[in-house]
Enzyme design. Structure first.
Site, PDB file in Angstrom:
ATOM      1  N   ASP A 509       3.269  -2.058   4.103  1.00 50.91           N
ATOM      2  CA  ASP A 509       2.982  -3.430   3.681  1.00 50.91           C
ATOM      3  C   ASP A 509       3.547  -4.382   4.744  1.00 50.91           C
ATOM      4  OD1 ASP A 509       2.179  -5.494   2.058  1.00 50.91           O
ATOM      5  OD2 ASP A 509       3.697  -5.172   0.506  1.00 50.91           O
ATOM      6  N   GLU A 512       1.459  -7.488   9.140  1.00 53.16           N
ATOM      7  CA  GLU A 512       0.599  -8.432   9.875  1.00 53.16           C
ATOM      8  C   GLU A 512       1.181  -8.819  11.233  1.00 53.16           C
ATOM      9  OE1 GLU A 512       1.525  -8.781   6.662  1.00 53.16           O
ATOM     10  OE2 GLU A 512      -0.347  -7.989   5.885  1.00 53.16           O
ATOM     11  N   ASP A 585      -2.703  -9.348  -1.699  1.00 50.06           N
ATOM     12  CA  ASP A 585      -2.152  -9.954  -2.909  1.00 50.06           C
ATOM     13  C   ASP A 585      -3.135 -10.912  -3.564  1.00 50.06           C
ATOM     14  OD1 ASP A 585      -0.036  -8.434  -2.165  1.00 50.06           O
ATOM     15  OD2 ASP A 585       1.190 -10.092  -1.429  1.00 50.06           O
TER      16      ASP A 585
END
Ligand SMILES: *[C@@H]1O[C@H](CO)[C@@H](O)[C@H](O)[C@H]1NC(C)=O
Length: 918
Positions: A509, A512, A585
């Site tokens: 997770d 980015e 999300d």
């Protein structure tokens, strides 16, 4: 408490609630706040001095040329712009792919090299390059090279343009610089008094190498719609126009990997992943364009009037403008001609979906967070008590010791191995989270090691970059460096990851990368990577390299024998080779449910077949009917996982009363019964690059009614699914494409194709159909997990078309290892023709030494569309007679006898046999 204090507290509270209640537009840059984007976007067509190509020649089977542009007349009081001089290289690959590279001429004393994204294109790509030995010059102003498959590439010299068209001077398919918007800011030395810094909010980007952006226009000729370039949240499947008449919202599609808190369900702003690949389609033609560039990109899809022209443009052409902050031009043109050809062409560049283990195709249960071992045991038992299968239980960040990955909180998870063993005893697996931010704390041995070895990304001043994330002060390993990726991969060994067992897999997770105190919640662009590469140049691929290193770690851990499972939030072109992704999300509302379909379809079109949205919605508490509808839809996503934010109420499927438990159980059963079909589709995706979940037009490329339908989709070529996206909806208008009929999966009733149907909406399912002419393998006994179903018998559901024929496939292997690469699998084709059903192998001979055998049998053959009164069949070999009786479609289906059933035909799935209707 004094009243000013209370006031302050109130103020603080309100600002906190607004912090957690909506997307913060101000935190993210618009095109106007992004100088390279503003510069390119405000330029009108052909306003730059023309670019010309010269010195065109062949070298090593490639075309080379020099591009040149004289500087524009300087504006009064401004510095003259430099002239442009660039090197071009054009090469051709098998199956209709043209590659265009444009870069600086480094012999001209430019010191810094621009970044070319490594390790994304397949390593054997060059083996598929065709050697050009001849160029034609039909007229003095252009040079033509021949592509395979009836296409040719034309270089127009002055002004420079590339046109890919059908051979012999035929119709153009795709072109570059038709509008003269090509611009390439060459690296140069800073002029006296020039300011290269860029500021956004409180952040300053030093930009030590100055402006280096690229812009280019690409036109898709004969196109009615364009698709792709994820990731954006969108209510529509086709990309809407971002400029032109009637366009109000005027932002280009942004490709910039960002952790966007509570993203909007319909917006061109960039979210977690980026794939700079666009496809075009119309009933006549399909084509594709891929720009391998990992810097921030902004893309306009231009509508009529974008160029200021009053009239309507060329019928069926879509112009696009691509703008990138840095890097080079390394672009690929794909000529189709069919949409599946374009997907295969793209897969020949970036690879296909990695074949997952079978358990990963089943249902996943996740929550931030399952608190402790007792909670895990309780949830696990809940599924058994309520007779709901599931395969994987997930642990989010709270399972670690102080957000240090590869560790366990000793109070909450004292016996992780024992916990995993208990799940494994039921054939279940566990997934834990491992993020890239590393806690800067001396108690963190990984941090000490990374610091010592110099493995962290460096800030502009050369120190280890320090950003804020879950653990507080954090640093980030430099995943661009292959040596660091190797080091990272070692951390997944059973010795290094203490408490892990062979049934544990991984979730990446925040890659980015997410940096809470960084510009736009990510890393500053002037941070430095391996080889002096600036973060701005590779930003969109950081998560890709992290995902790659993690997947390779699991591969190493299993000695190359165990297929990895790694879910990643960030992605780039090629991520499909390393595992699955999800849409991040999302929120528990009906709009996000609806957007999930175009989002997952777009991911599939751009190579990422293994994807899904969080079932239930991550933020917020779904109403029960929304949750049920989400299970019914999510059961068809290629990646099927429920997940929830830790501020939400618990929502395991049995917490909403008996009726709703039954509805969610049934939705999950739909997925488990279709696992043989899904696994076969994963095989297809891993071989050909054709996605599992497909837009209708991929299967019905001539049917215009389907081109922008993002509410319904195909699963493979056999199943059609329509989501229900409104609360309390009583009926829905469903367009069933094609000429053949469709069998409702619930009722078994036939519906005509090529028309709209107004269907009553039921509580217990969403409309789903099997296409006439197909055969779908199923398993209809439900156990605790997919692993426990391995030896269960199959059902074949045969839907006959108007010529009383049907066809289908089944792929089986051990569901776990790579033995299938050496021939250890079963691949059957089922075909019904002239009253005879036959099963034959479609596995090529001599694939390898390894064998896979199965004694599994077929327990039911269900035939839809057979004339009434059919009673008997004969099975060969053995010349055995079998009864055919009317019966329901599914084993647990209602009593209504809509199908013809052969019960217990006593056939082995791996054998050749025929069944002839008498
Ligand atoms: C019926 O299905 C078979 C097998 O899929 C196919 O070959 C045939 O073209 C189909 N017939 C029609 C009329 O669609």
């Amino acid at each position: 408490m004094s009243s000013p204090f209370i006031l302050l507290l109130l103020l603080l509270l309100t600002s906190l609630t607004s912090l957690t209640s909506a997307w913060k537009r101000d935190e993210f840059r618009t095109c106007n706040q992004t100088p390279f984007c503003k510069r390119a976007r405000t330029r009108s067509p052909h306003s730059l001095p023309p670019l010309s190509a010269s010195q065109i020649s062949l070298s090593d089977g490639k075309i080379t040329a020099v591009l040149h542009r004289s500087p524009p007349e300087p504006e009064p009081d401004s510095q003259p712009e430099p002239e442009t001089r660039l090197l071009l290289e054009l090469s051709v690959y098998q199956n209709g792919v043209l590659r265009l590279k444009i870069d600086e001429d480094y012999s001209d004393s430019v010191s810094k090299r621009r970044f070319q994204v490594p390790d994304v294109l397949l390593p054997d790509l060059d083996d598929r390059r065709l050697f050009l030995s001849r160029l034609a010059s039909p007229d003095p102003g252009s040079t033509v090279a021949f592509l395979s498959d009836g296409h040719e590439a034309v270089i127009r010299h002055d002004p420079f343009q590339i046109v890919v068209r059908r051979s012999g001077g035929g119709d153009p398919v795709i072109s570059l610089n038709s509008h003269g918007l090509f611009d390439f800011e060459q690296l140069r030395t800073k002029k006296e008094g020039e300011d290269w810094e860029e500021r956004f909010r409180s952040h300053t980007d030093a930009r030590p190498h100055g402006p280096q952006s690229i812009a280019l226009d690409v036109s898709f000729h004969g196109a009615e719609f364009v698709y792709g370039i994820p990731e954006h949240a969108s209510a529509s499947l086709a990309l809407g126009r971002t400029r032109g008449r009637g366009v109000e919202e005027s932002e280009p599609y942004r490709l910039f990997n960002l952790d966007v808190f509570e993203y909007l369900h319909d917006s061109p702003f960039g979210i977690y992943g980026s794939i700079p690949f666009m496809l075009s389609h119309s009933a006549e033609a399909s084509s594709g364009f891929f720009w391998l560039n990992a810097a921030e990109m902004q893309i306009d899809v231009l509508g009529d009037g974008w160029d200021g022209a009053a009239g309507v443009g060329e019928a069926k052409r879509i112009d696009t403008l691509w703008m990138s902050e840095a890097g080079i031009v390394d672009a690929f043109f794909m000529v189709g001609p069919g949409p599946k050809d374009v997907l295969r062409q793209y897969a020949s560049l970036t690879g296909t979906q990695a074949m997952p283990q079978e358990f990963a195709v089943a249902y996943h249960q996740c929550r931030w967070n399952y608190r402790d071992e007792e909670d895990v045991a309780g949830v696990d038992a809940g599924f058994d008590e309520h007779d709901i299968p599931y395969d994987v239980l997930w642990l989010d960040i709270e399972h670690t010791e102080g957000k240090k990955y590869f560790t366990w909180d000793k109070m909450l998870f004292p016996n992780p191995k024992e916990m995993q063993r208990k799940l494994a005893d039921k054939g279940r697996h566990m997934v834990t989270i491992v993020d890239p931010h590393m806690k800067r704390d001396d108690s963190n041995s990984l941090h000490r090691e990374a610091t010592e070895k110099g493995y962290y990304v460096k800030d502009a001043g050369g120190r280890d970059y320090d950003g804020w994330c879950w653990p507080g002060s954090s640093s980030y390993p430099d995943m661009l460096n292959p040596e660091i990726r190797e080091w990272w991969a070692e951390k997944f060994s059973f010795e290094n990851y203490v408490g892990s067992t062979p049934s544990l897999y991984i979730w990446n997770d925040m890659n980015e990368p997410s940096v809470f105190n960084g510009p736009e919640v990510t890393m500053p662009r002037d941070v430095i990577h391996y080889g002096g590469v600036e973060h701005r140049e590779l930003h969109n691929a950081y998560g890709y390299y992290f995902h790659m290193a993690t997947a390779n770690g699991l591969l190493k851990r299993g000695d190359g024998k165990d297929r990895p499972f790694v879910l990643s939030r960030a992605f780039f072109a090629g991520s499909q080779r390393y595992g699955a992704v999800w849409t991040g999300d999302n929120s528990a509302d009906w709009d996000h449910l609806k957007s999930s379909v175009p989002m997952v379809l777009t991911l599939g079109l751009t190579g990422m077949s293994f994807s899904g949205a969080d079932v239930g919605g991550f933020f917020g508490n779904p109403e029960t009917d929304l949750l049920v509808r989400w299970y019914q839809l999510g059961a068809y996503y290629p990646f099927f996982r429920a997940h929830a934010h830790h501020d939400t109420k618990r929502r395991e499927p049995w917490l909403f009363g008996e009726r709703n438990t039954a509805l969610m159980r049934e939705a999950i059963h739909v997925r488990y019964s279709l696992l043989p079909y899904y696994y076969t589709l994963f095989r297809e995706a891993s071989v050909s690059g054709i996605p599992i979940m497909r837009p209708l037009w991929l299967e019905f490329p001539d049917d215009k009614e389907t081109f922008n339908n993002g509410e319904a989709f195909m699963v493979g070529e056999s199943l059609f699914v329509q989501g229900i996206y409104e609360q309390g909806q009583k009926s829905v208008s469903v367009y069933l494409p094609g000429q053949e009929s469709w069998y409702n999966l619930k009722s078994g009733l036939a519906y005509a194709g090529g028309t709209y149907h107004k269907l009553e909406v039921f509580e217990d399912s969403i409309p789903s159909f099997q296409k006439a002419g197909t055969i779908v393998p199923r398993k209809e006994r439900f156990r605790r997990s997919s692993t426990q179903m391995a030896k269960d018998p199959y059902t074949l559901v045969i839907a006959l078309n108007s010529s009383l024929a049907a066809q289908g496939e089944l792929y089986i292997d051990d569901g776990k290892s790579y033995d299938f690469e050496h021939g250890a699998y079963i691949h059957r084709q089922f075909s019904f023709l002239n009253d005879k059903l036959s099963s034959s192998s479609i596995k090529p001979a001599n694939l390898g030494r390894k064998q896979f055998s199965s004694d599994t049998t077929i327990e039911r053959i269900v035939i839809l569309g057979l004339p009434a009164g059919t009673k008997r069949a004969v099975i060969e070999p053995g010349n055995r007679e079998a009864d055919i009786e009317p019966g329901p479609l599914t084993l647990r289906g209602g009593a209504s006898p809509v199908a013809h059933i052969v019960r217990k035909p006593n056939l082995r799935i791996s054998d050749d046999w025929t069944l002839r209707i008498l």
